[in-house]
Design a protein around this motif. Structure first.
Motif, PDB file in Angstrom:
ATOM      1  N   ARG A 116      54.613  94.576  65.665  1.00  0.00           N
ATOM      2  CA  ARG A 116      54.283  95.995  65.792  1.00  0.00           C
ATOM      3  C   ARG A 116      53.451  96.479  64.615  1.00  0.00           C
ATOM      4  NH1 ARG A 116      60.416  97.675  65.014  1.00  0.00           N
ATOM      5  NH2 ARG A 116      60.596  97.079  62.846  1.00  0.00           N
ATOM      6  N   PHE A 117      53.455  95.734  63.508  1.00  0.00           N
ATOM      7  CA  PHE A 117      52.693  96.132  62.328  1.00  0.00           C
ATOM      8  C   PHE A 117      51.373  95.382  62.202  1.00  0.00           C
ATOM      9  CE2 PHE A 117      57.194  96.622  61.052  1.00  0.00           C
ATOM     10  CZ  PHE A 117      57.206  98.003  61.010  1.00  0.00           C
ATOM     11  N   PRO A 123      46.973  94.234  59.317  1.00  0.00           N
ATOM     12  CA  PRO A 123      47.533  95.301  60.163  1.00  0.00           C
ATOM     13  C   PRO A 123      46.616  95.575  61.356  1.00  0.00           C
ATOM     14  CG  PRO A 123      47.442  95.966  57.853  1.00  0.00           C
ATOM     15  CD  PRO A 123      46.658  94.714  57.977  1.00  0.00           C
ATOM     16  N   TRP A 124      47.205  96.057  62.438  1.00  0.00           N
ATOM     17  CA  TRP A 124      46.422  96.341  63.643  1.00  0.00           C
ATOM     18  C   TRP A 124      45.346  97.379  63.381  1.00  0.00           C
ATOM     19  CZ3 TRP A 124      46.871  92.612  66.756  1.00  0.00           C
ATOM     20  CH2 TRP A 124      48.079  91.980  66.983  1.00  0.00           C
ATOM     21  N   ALA A 125      45.623  98.360  62.548  1.00  0.00           N
ATOM     22  CA  ALA A 125      44.627  99.401  62.270  1.00  0.00           C
ATOM     23  C   ALA A 125      43.404  98.807  61.564  1.00  0.00           C
ATOM     24  CB  ALA A 125      45.237 100.506  61.415  1.00  0.00           C
ATOM     25  N   ASN A 157      46.599 107.631  62.320  1.00  0.00           N
ATOM     26  CA  ASN A 157      46.005 106.822  63.387  1.00  0.00           C
ATOM     27  C   ASN A 157      46.546 105.400  63.364  1.00  0.00           C
ATOM     28  OD1 ASN A 157      44.483 108.861  64.451  1.00  0.00           O
ATOM     29  ND2 ASN A 157      42.630 108.320  63.337  1.00  0.00           N
ATOM     30  N   GLY A 158      46.733 104.845  62.164  1.00  0.00           N
ATOM     31  CA  GLY A 158      47.305 103.509  62.052  1.00  0.00           C
ATOM     32  C   GLY A 158      48.732 103.463  62.555  1.00  0.00           C
ATOM     33  N   GLN A 192      51.041  99.629  70.114  1.00  0.00           N
ATOM     34  CA  GLN A 192      51.079  98.188  70.273  1.00  0.00           C
ATOM     35  C   GLN A 192      52.520  97.711  70.432  1.00  0.00           C
ATOM     36  OE1 GLN A 192      52.185  95.429  68.402  1.00  0.00           O
ATOM     37  NE2 GLN A 192      51.199  93.979  69.758  1.00  0.00           N
ATOM     38  N   TYR A 193      53.432  98.276  69.651  1.00  0.00           N
ATOM     39  CA  TYR A 193      54.844  97.898  69.735  1.00  0.00           C
ATOM     40  C   TYR A 193      55.418  98.280  71.104  1.00  0.00           C
ATOM     41  CZ  TYR A 193      59.812  97.740  68.662  1.00  0.00           C
ATOM     42  OH  TYR A 193      61.147  97.483  68.689  1.00  0.00           O
TER      43      TYR A 193
END
Length: 116
Positions: free
Chosen positions: A35-36, A78-80, A91-92, A99-100
């Motif tokens: 998720r991160f 990280p996804w962001a 936003n991140g 996503q999680y």
């Protein structure tokens, strides 16, 4: 041979139990940290393994404080950062939440489809 069969089965059961426990631990840590973000360079690594231990994780920036065991290209992304969200911390966090939630629904659907 017949007298050793129960001992062999007990040994086999113990080994399979240990393997199952290790797999559950590995996958639950990995899926909990998806998720991160993800670890670039190590397959199925959670954030602690990727950064070389929990003391090397910067939880505010969601990155590693220093490279894990030298500078060999292993890093937590990280996804962001991957999707180039530059609108601030909110936003991140939204992207991480989305996503999680998406992964949770997808894995729940897979478990339900497999259970039928």
């Amino acid at each position: 041979f017949r007298s050793l069969l129960p001992w062999f089965l007990a040994l086999l059961l113990g080994v399979l139990t240990a393997i199952t426990g290790c797999a559950i631990s590995l996958f639950s840590d990995f899926l909990g940290d998806t998720r991160f973000g993800f670890c670039y360079g190590i397959f199925l690594a959670d954030r602690n393994r990727c950064c070389g231990g929990s003391e090397n994780v910067d939880f505010l920036l969601e990155t590693c404080k220093k490279p894990a065991i030298g500078d060999d290209g292993i890093q937590w992304i990280p996804w962001a950062h991957l999707l180039e969200f530059h609108g601030g911390k909110s936003n991140g966090l939204f992207l991480s939440w989305f996503q999680y939630t998406f992964a949770s629904v997808m894995f729940t659907g897979l478990a339900e489809a497999r259970g039928e």
